[in-house]
Design an enzyme around this catalytic site. Structure first.
Site, PDB file in Angstrom:
ATOM      1  N   GLU A 193      27.438  10.919  32.011  1.00 46.79           N
ATOM      2  CA  GLU A 193      26.305  10.014  32.169  1.00 46.79           C
ATOM      3  C   GLU A 193      26.553   8.697  31.452  1.00 46.79           C
ATOM      4  O   GLU A 193      27.322   8.634  30.486  1.00 46.79           O
ATOM      5  CB  GLU A 193      25.037  10.643  31.581  1.00 46.79           C
ATOM      6  N   LYS A 251      22.562  21.476  34.501  1.00 52.00           N
ATOM      7  CA  LYS A 251      22.081  20.096  34.457  1.00 52.00           C
ATOM      8  C   LYS A 251      22.390  19.315  35.729  1.00 52.00           C
ATOM      9  O   LYS A 251      21.609  18.457  36.148  1.00 52.00           O
ATOM     10  CB  LYS A 251      22.678  19.384  33.243  1.00 52.00           C
ATOM     11  N   ARG A 290      11.970  27.477  29.154  1.00 54.22           N
ATOM     12  CA  ARG A 290      11.586  28.403  28.079  1.00 54.22           C
ATOM     13  C   ARG A 290      10.597  27.696  27.166  1.00 54.22           C
ATOM     14  O   ARG A 290      10.301  26.518  27.329  1.00 54.22           O
ATOM     15  CB  ARG A 290      12.818  28.798  27.263  1.00 54.22           C
TER      16      ARG A 290
END
Length: 678
Positions: A207, A123, A304
């Protein structure tokens, strides 16, 4: 679309299990490909094994010893003569090493290039790429320094509340919301532990926490010829524990201009890494500002196919697995962006083996009954299990995905709620009734969704369990008696004695009168039903009054009952001292009272904390001799890919720790024993 224009492979191995393996097999076989399944010991009789042309065992039940074993999967591919591998989702689907090794072994990997998986699989790296591509991201810390003090300082700089997220993986694992500095260290340790267990990587990022986020993702597709498109958005805002519950397309309230901006940003992120095949770019939108504000932030990219891909298929009329296979075979994308347009609305619900009344605790057991509504326009069911299969503790407890498509959102929601209400499951607890209530909730129907929706509407969605109605008790009683009658008839037939008293299946009992009683247990309460046998029927004296009834089992196993003149046909399963039935949008799991068994159970677990499901002990937080308060954490159990903290039921003193860290325990095993009061 039919067949390959110039096929590059002919035999496809699906390196996965369950409903996604079944889903891939369906399309592959329609395209003329030979299909190969792999299975663990727990999946020897699984549906995906039966559907494939050939299947190979790859190890014991634990995923680390089977579905995560690259060597075993490659050996199966070699034995089967496979020339392509589809990874599904989960397991090895986002493992760059697996994709790379497949290529080295001469196998076509049906997915993106290994480098793209590496770049977007972490990430922190993905966010740096997004920034370089001009895609906005949530403010936060994405650095390499993982020292706890550094992370705590960064969190303070961002401002609480913050979100700790695992750098690798997804599905809400390794994710923790932290509201205050004093809670940061414990949350960080827990997130890292879960991330290490799930992904083999304990690194995290921090975050800013968006209070009311809308989770909106864009389906992207790219080929090896430089073409890239987006297939519009999906709204996955209705979540619990950071895991999606309801997915839909298009997003409620989405504007054409915001769709164009988010789609362009998603394609830009994919092109920035030379992406190829299917992928999903995830964004959040602040619901407090409203979707019309048009401010959105990049979260991550999943390299995916997604669990929720059927809603995209429903509104586009496309088969995304076929697109994956065509792109992997070297073909260009079948359509350009200007040839794509959404039609109608689709909603998907994930039917799980779990107990919403017990904090959505995953459930295990045998699916003693599993019936879905019959095929109908606008309804699709993707399932990887069948009646008689076992929901084991080793894998995700999803039973099926139900997808409804309609001309508009209201029609799709209504169609899906009806489908769930007519889905019959017995043997394990499910979230079917919870999902039905959710789909009928006024704010959901109004499109007022965000990731806090379930928590905010808990009173509506999770009402306190109501006692069984007289009708439910009467139906359970009739089911027990009908089963006894059928059993007696079968015994008489086997006896070969036409004069055997067992041929009499009425109310006559040796040395008994024509009245008897049954007692059912629901929760902590007991409910008695007195039964008076009479010619032509029964009189059932329930807690609220008496009902007259007769019943028999139909050929499909459902109970056909007449109560006070009203005819009912309902799903019922009787066995192992329990009666499971569904009636009036409610599922009942009633235990037949057995005082001897109850005494044994009470004696076996008195003064202890027991495992609510099979799992592995990953933390013991107390020591023998410690005084604990009610609600204090005692043991952390890992089961169904999640951590579950078991707490003290009351004040007391710890007498003994019965299992150590790393031990595998069965459901009901006593983990911590309390000292007896003097």
């Amino acid at each position: 679309m039919s067949g390959f224009a110039a096929p590059m492979f002919s035999t496809l191995l699906i390196a996965n299990r369950g409903e996604i393996a079944c889903r891939v097999i369906r399309t592959a076989r329609a395209m003329g490909l030979r299909t190969v399944a792999v299975y663990s010991d727990a999946d020897e009789s699984a549906r995906h094994v039966a559907l494939a042309d050939i299947a190979y065992r790859i190890g014991p039940a634990p995923v680390a010893e089977s579905y995560l074993r690259i060597d075993a999967i490659l050996e199966a591919a070699q034995r089967a003569g496979a020339d392509a591998v589809h990874p599904g989702y989960g397991f090895l689907s986002e493992n760059a090493n697996f994709a790379e090794v497949c290529g080295l072994e001469g196998l076509t990997f049906v997915g993106p290039p290994p480098d793209a998986i590496r770049l977007m699989g972490l990430k922190d790296a993905a966010k740096r790429i997004a920034v370089e591509a001009g895609v906005p991201i949530v403010p936060g810390y994405h650095g390499d320094d993982q020292d706890p003090e550094v992370l705590a300082a960064e969190a303070a700089g961002i401002g609480y509340p913050v979100l700790i997220k695992a750098v690798a993986g997804g599905g809400g694992r390794g994710m923790r919301r932290v509201d205050a500095p004093d809670d940061f260290a414990a949350a960080l340790a827990s997130a890292r532990r879960e991330a290490q267990s799930a992904f083999g990587d304990d690194r995290v990022l921090i975050e800013r926490y968006v209070a009311r986020p809308r989770h909106i993702e864009i389906q992207v597709f790219a080929d090896a010829h430089g073409n890239a498109v987006h297939l519009f958005e999906r709204d996955c805002s209705v979540q619990r524990r950071h895991q999606k519950v309801i997915e839909e397309a298009p997003a409620p309230g989405m504007t054409a201009s915001l769709r164009a901006k988010m789609g362009a940003a998603a394609v830009a992120a994919a092109q920035a890494i030379g992406y190829c095949n299917a992928g999903t770019v995830e964004f959040i939108v602040d619901a407090e500002r409203g979707i019309a504000d048009q401010q959105f932030f990049f979260i991550e990219m999943n390299t995916r196919l997604q669990v929720e891909h059927p809603v995209t298929e429903a509104i586009t009329g496309l088969d995304l697995v076929e697109w994956q296979l065509r792109v992997a075979a070297g073909e260009p994308l079948p359509l350009r962006q200007d040839q794509l347009a959404p039609s109608g609305h689709a909603i998907e619900a994930r039917l799980y083996a779990e107990d919403p009344d017990a904090g959505f605790l995953p459930a295990t057991g045998t699916l003693r009954r599993l019936r879905f509504p019959p095929d109908a326009p606008g309804l699709r069911v993707d399932a990887g299990v069948a009646e008689g299969d076992v929901v084991s503790p080793f894998y995700d407890p999803m039973i099926a995905k139900l997808i409804a498509h309609g001309a508009d959102r209201a029609e799709a929601a209504r169609r899906l709620a009806e489908a769930l209400a007519h889905t019959e499951v017995a043997g394990v607890a499910t979230n079917a009734a919870f999902l039905t209530r959710l789909l009928r909730q006024p704010d959901f129907l109004a499109g007022a969704v965000d990731t806090g929706f379930i928590e905010r509407h808990g009173a509506d969605l999770l009402p306190p369990p109501a006692p069984p109605s007289d009708t439910a008790l009467a139906l359970a009683t009739l089911a027990v008696l009908a089963q006894r009658r059928d059993t007696a008839r079968a015994a008489a037939a086997r006896s070969g004695d036409p004069y055997s008293p067992w041929h009499d299946t009425g109310g006559w009992r040796l040395n008994q009168d024509l009245s008897e009683s049954l007692t059912f247990i629901a929760g902590d309460a007991r409910y008695g039903v007195r039964i008076d046998h009479a010619d032509g029927g029964l009189r059932l004296h329930c807690p609220g009054g008496a009902l007259s009834g007769v019943a028999h089992f139909a050929a499909d196993g459902r109970l056909v009952a007449t109560l006070d003149g009203a005819r009912l046909t309902i799903p019922v399963v009787v066995g192992a001292g329990r009666v499971a039935l569904s009636f009036d949008d409610r599922a009942y799991d009633l235990m037949l009272d057995d005082p001897a068994a109850a005494a044994d159970l009470d004696e076996g677990h008195a003064g202890s904390v027991a495992a609510p499901m099979p799992g592995k002990v990953i933390q013991v937080l107390v020591e023998p001799g410690a005084a604990v308060e009610k609600g204090q954490p005692l043991v952390v159990l890992e089961a169904m890919k999640m951590e579950h903290t078991l707490r003290a039921p009351a004040e007391g003193v710890i007498a003994e720790i019965l299992y150590a860290v790393g031990d595998q325990v069965e459901e009901g095993a006593a983990l911590v024993a309390f000292a007896e009061e003097e």
